[in-house]
Design a protein around this motif. Structure first.
Motif, mmCIF file in Angstrom:
data_model
loop_
_atom_site.group_PDB
_atom_site.id
_atom_site.type_symbol
_atom_site.label_atom_id
_atom_site.label_comp_id
_atom_site.label_asym_id
_atom_site.label_seq_id
_atom_site.Cartn_x
_atom_site.Cartn_y
_atom_site.Cartn_z
ATOM 1 N N GLN A 63 -4.321 -9.123 5.234
ATOM 2 C CA GLN A 63 -4.970 -7.814 5.437
ATOM 3 C C GLN A 63 -4.395 -6.773 4.477
ATOM 4 O OE1 GLN A 63 -6.748 -8.222 8.721
ATOM 5 N NE2 GLN A 63 -8.159 -6.721 7.885
ATOM 6 N N ARG A 64 -3.106 -6.893 4.164
ATOM 7 C CA ARG A 64 -2.488 -5.960 3.198
ATOM 8 C C ARG A 64 -3.138 -6.112 1.826
ATOM 9 N NH1 ARG A 64 3.333 -7.247 5.209
ATOM 10 N NH2 ARG A 64 3.533 -5.741 6.904
ATOM 11 N N VAL A 65 -3.431 -7.363 1.455
ATOM 12 C CA VAL A 65 -4.085 -7.585 0.153
ATOM 13 C C VAL A 65 -5.497 -7.008 0.190
ATOM 14 C CG1 VAL A 65 -4.745 -9.309 -1.576
ATOM 15 C CG2 VAL A 65 -2.707 -9.692 -0.178
ATOM 16 N N LEU A 66 -6.223 -7.290 1.273
ATOM 17 C CA LEU A 66 -7.602 -6.767 1.401
ATOM 18 C C LEU A 66 -7.619 -5.250 1.281
ATOM 19 C CD1 LEU A 66 -8.906 -8.863 4.452
ATOM 20 C CD2 LEU A 66 -9.560 -9.131 2.057
ATOM 21 N N GLU A 67 -6.685 -4.616 1.988
ATOM 22 C CA GLU A 67 -6.657 -3.150 1.990
ATOM 23 C C GLU A 67 -6.264 -2.620 0.609
ATOM 24 O OE1 GLU A 67 -6.061 -1.811 6.272
ATOM 25 O OE2 GLU A 67 -4.630 -0.536 5.209
ATOM 26 N N ALA A 68 -5.342 -3.302 -0.048
ATOM 27 C CA ALA A 68 -4.923 -2.874 -1.394
ATOM 28 C C ALA A 68 -6.085 -3.006 -2.380
ATOM 29 C CB ALA A 68 -3.728 -3.710 -1.858
ATOM 30 N N VAL A 69 -6.881 -4.058 -2.237
ATOM 31 C CA VAL A 69 -8.046 -4.229 -3.129
ATOM 32 C C VAL A 69 -9.012 -3.069 -2.909
ATOM 33 C CG1 VAL A 69 -10.086 -5.678 -3.599
ATOM 34 C CG2 VAL A 69 -7.848 -6.754 -3.273
ATOM 35 N N GLU A 70 -9.241 -2.728 -1.647
ATOM 36 C CA GLU A 70 -10.175 -1.638 -1.331
ATOM 37 C C GLU A 70 -9.649 -0.305 -1.877
ATOM 38 O OE1 GLU A 70 -11.503 -1.823 2.718
ATOM 39 O OE2 GLU A 70 -12.660 0.020 2.501
ATOM 40 N N GLU A 71 -8.371 -0.074 -1.665
ATOM 41 C CA GLU A 71 -7.761 1.184 -2.145
ATOM 42 C C GLU A 71 -7.853 1.262 -3.669
ATOM 43 O OE1 GLU A 71 -3.753 1.625 -0.581
ATOM 44 O OE2 GLU A 71 -3.342 3.092 -2.178
ATOM 45 N N SER A 72 -7.567 0.141 -4.313
ATOM 46 C CA SER A 72 -7.602 0.094 -5.766
ATOM 47 C C SER A 72 -9.018 0.331 -6.298
ATOM 48 C CB SER A 72 -7.077 -1.277 -6.231
ATOM 49 O OG SER A 72 -7.523 -1.568 -7.513
ATOM 50 N N ALA A 73 -10.008 -0.296 -5.622
ATOM 51 C CA ALA A 73 -11.402 -0.133 -6.066
ATOM 52 C C ALA A 73 -11.834 1.330 -5.935
ATOM 53 C CB ALA A 73 -12.313 -1.047 -5.250
ATOM 54 N N LYS A 74 -11.383 1.986 -4.863
ATOM 55 C CA LYS A 74 -11.739 3.401 -4.651
ATOM 56 C C LYS A 74 -11.076 4.284 -5.699
ATOM 57 C CE LYS A 74 -12.753 3.732 0.227
ATOM 58 N NZ LYS A 74 -11.927 3.364 1.372
ATOM 59 N N ALA A 75 -9.781 4.020 -5.945
ATOM 60 C CA ALA A 75 -9.016 4.889 -6.840
ATOM 61 C C ALA A 75 -9.215 4.527 -8.313
ATOM 62 C CB ALA A 75 -7.531 4.792 -6.485
ATOM 63 N N GLY A 76 -9.719 3.340 -8.571
ATOM 64 C CA GLY A 76 -9.892 2.899 -9.961
ATOM 65 C C GLY A 76 -8.575 2.642 -10.661
ATOM 66 N N LYS A 77 -7.579 2.189 -9.896
ATOM 67 C CA LYS A 77 -6.290 1.853 -10.530
ATOM 68 C C LYS A 77 -5.552 0.732 -9.779
ATOM 69 C CE LYS A 77 -3.921 5.679 -8.308
ATOM 70 N NZ LYS A 77 -3.560 7.073 -8.400
#
Ligand SMILES: NC(=O)c1ccc[n+]([C@@H]2O[C@H](COP(=O)([O-])OP(=O)(O)OC[C@H]3O[C@@H](n4cnc5c(N)ncnc54)[C@H](O)[C@@H]3O)[C@@H](O)[C@H]2O)c1
Length: 379
Positions: free
Chosen positions: A361-375
């Motif tokens: 779940q940490r990886v899933l959330e990090a992917v989502e955060e990264s996609a939103k922030a573009g970094k």
């Protein structure tokens, strides 16, 4: 068992078959199946082989005759049911993704640990014999130092813009789209086969942001009608792609999509290391391809291993059929249930645990955060 549709059927089959094919350390009784509709759950009870039916999952978790609770409901109810079950001393097998968020997954893991019960997430693909063999070969050093993990999980059921909204397209119920539904499986396989992610850089997209609302629509594409309907918002991703790095220095690229025409449940994995490479394709799930760099140069090439040898040669296969008599999707659930039951009796952890679900779940959330922030985002 809670939930009786797609996974409910797959798991019921597993509970029925595991004791018939595997030397289980306990006698399995399929006591109660639960759903919200009294008539439908009664029909499911009779068809799937359960003794009783119920419309309230609390009856299951409060019943002292029940030792194991198997959760096959949509993602928004996993946390509440699992926490209540472990607090009542039940061992829990829970479908993936473990929860809607890292916070919920943490709550579930903490509760399970505190109750000292056995807990497992149903990432059934770990128990495909070819994947279990890949794990063994990697552990034994057959591919050497791993450089690359490349995985693709592709389906095509959302390409049709008339495909109606269902719970999988609603963020409040599903938590995420392709990311939480199918990326989660290839993230699990990455963690199983390669190691822990350190950082990710994601890209998520919803190609078709509105879809017809059709309350009666089932999750199976072929049953929806094409008459004009009211439209509703899709609140999850159709596709989730990310690059990542692992603690051991390997690099990852993963792609999960429901927008790949012709791909029904395509799971493709390639691992490249200093000594060799492994390749797996779920549509040919009884095979593992292995390139061994130690072979003489004039006969190097991908070797095709048919993973059906018995007598302990290949994982799980001894309990089934003679060599070459192949296994399918349903066997992965039988293997999962068999390992889970024995772990419950031995009171030992069985992978993937709720802790694995939390890390996933940490990886899933990090992917989502990264996609939103573009970094890039640290896991
Ligand atoms: N391991 C896998 O490969 C795999 C494949 C598909 C789905 N899943 C997961 O399995 C879970 C269920 O998915 P599905 O495809 O079976 O969904 P589904 O829509 O086919 O079935 C969901 C079931 O849950 C029941 N349900 C919903 N809320 C309930 C409640 N409050 N109390 C009792 N029953 C309730 C529904 O009546 C239905 O029987 C999801 O978490 C999904 O992500 C895993």
């Amino acid at each position: 068992m809670v939930g009786y549709r797609f996974m409910g059927r797959a798991h019921s089959n597993a509970w029925r078959q595991a004791p018939r094919f595997f030397p289980l350390k306990a006698h399995v009784e399929m006591h109660t199946i639960c759903g919200r509709d009294a008539n439908a759950v009664q029909a499911a009870r009779s068809q799937l082989g359960w003794q009783n039916s119920s419309t309230d999952w609390r009856e299951i978790i409060e019943n002292p005759l029940i030792d194991i609770v198997d959760i096959n409901t949509p993602n928004d109810s996993h946390c509440e049911i699992a926490v209540a079950a472990v607090q009542n001393g039940k061992h829990v097998l829970c479908e993936k993704p473990l929860a809607l968020s890292v916070k919920q997954a943490q709550t579930m893991f903490n509760a399970a640990q505190k109750s000292k019960v056995v807990h497992m997430v149903c990432h059934n693909y770990r128990r495909i014999p070819a994947i279990a063999l890949a794990k063994k070969m990697i552990t034994e050093g057959a591919v050497g130092r791993i450089f690359h993990y490349r995985a693709r999980y592709a389906q095509d059921w959302l390409v049709d813009p008339d495909f109606p909204l269902n719970w999988r397209l609603d963020k409040k119920i599903a938590g995420a789209g392709a990311n939480g539904d199918i990326n989660t499986h290839i993230i699990d396989l990455a963690r199983y086969l390669v190691g822990e992610f350190t950082r990710v850089c994601g890209l998520m997209h919803t190609f078709i942001p509105e879809r017809p609302i059709n309350e009666a629509a089932a999750t199976i594409p072929s049953v929806f009608s094409k008459t004009p309907r009211k439209m509703g918002k899709v609140t999850v991703d159709d596709t989730s792609i990310f690059l990542g790095t692992f603690e051991n220095g390997a690099m990852a690229n993963l792609e999960a999509t429901r927008m790949a025409l012709g791909r029904k449940n395509h799971i493709e994995i390639e691992i490249n290391g200093s000594q060799g490479s492994l390749y797996f394709d779920f549509e040919d799930m009884n095979r593992l391809k292995f390139f061994d760099n130690n072979n003489p140069p004039d006969r190097q090439g991908f070797r095709d291993i048919l993973v059906t040898q018995r007598n302990g040669v290949h994982p799980y296969v001894s309990q089934w059929w003679p060599p070459g008599h192949i296994l399918g999707y349903e066997h992965t659930f039988v293997h999962t249930v068999a390992d889970f039951v024995n772990a419950c009796v031995d009171h030992k952890p069985v992978h993937p645990t709720f802790e694995d679900g939390l890390k996933n779940q940490r990886v899933l959330e990090a992917v989502e955060e990264s996609a939103k922030a573009g970094k890039w985002v640290k896991v």
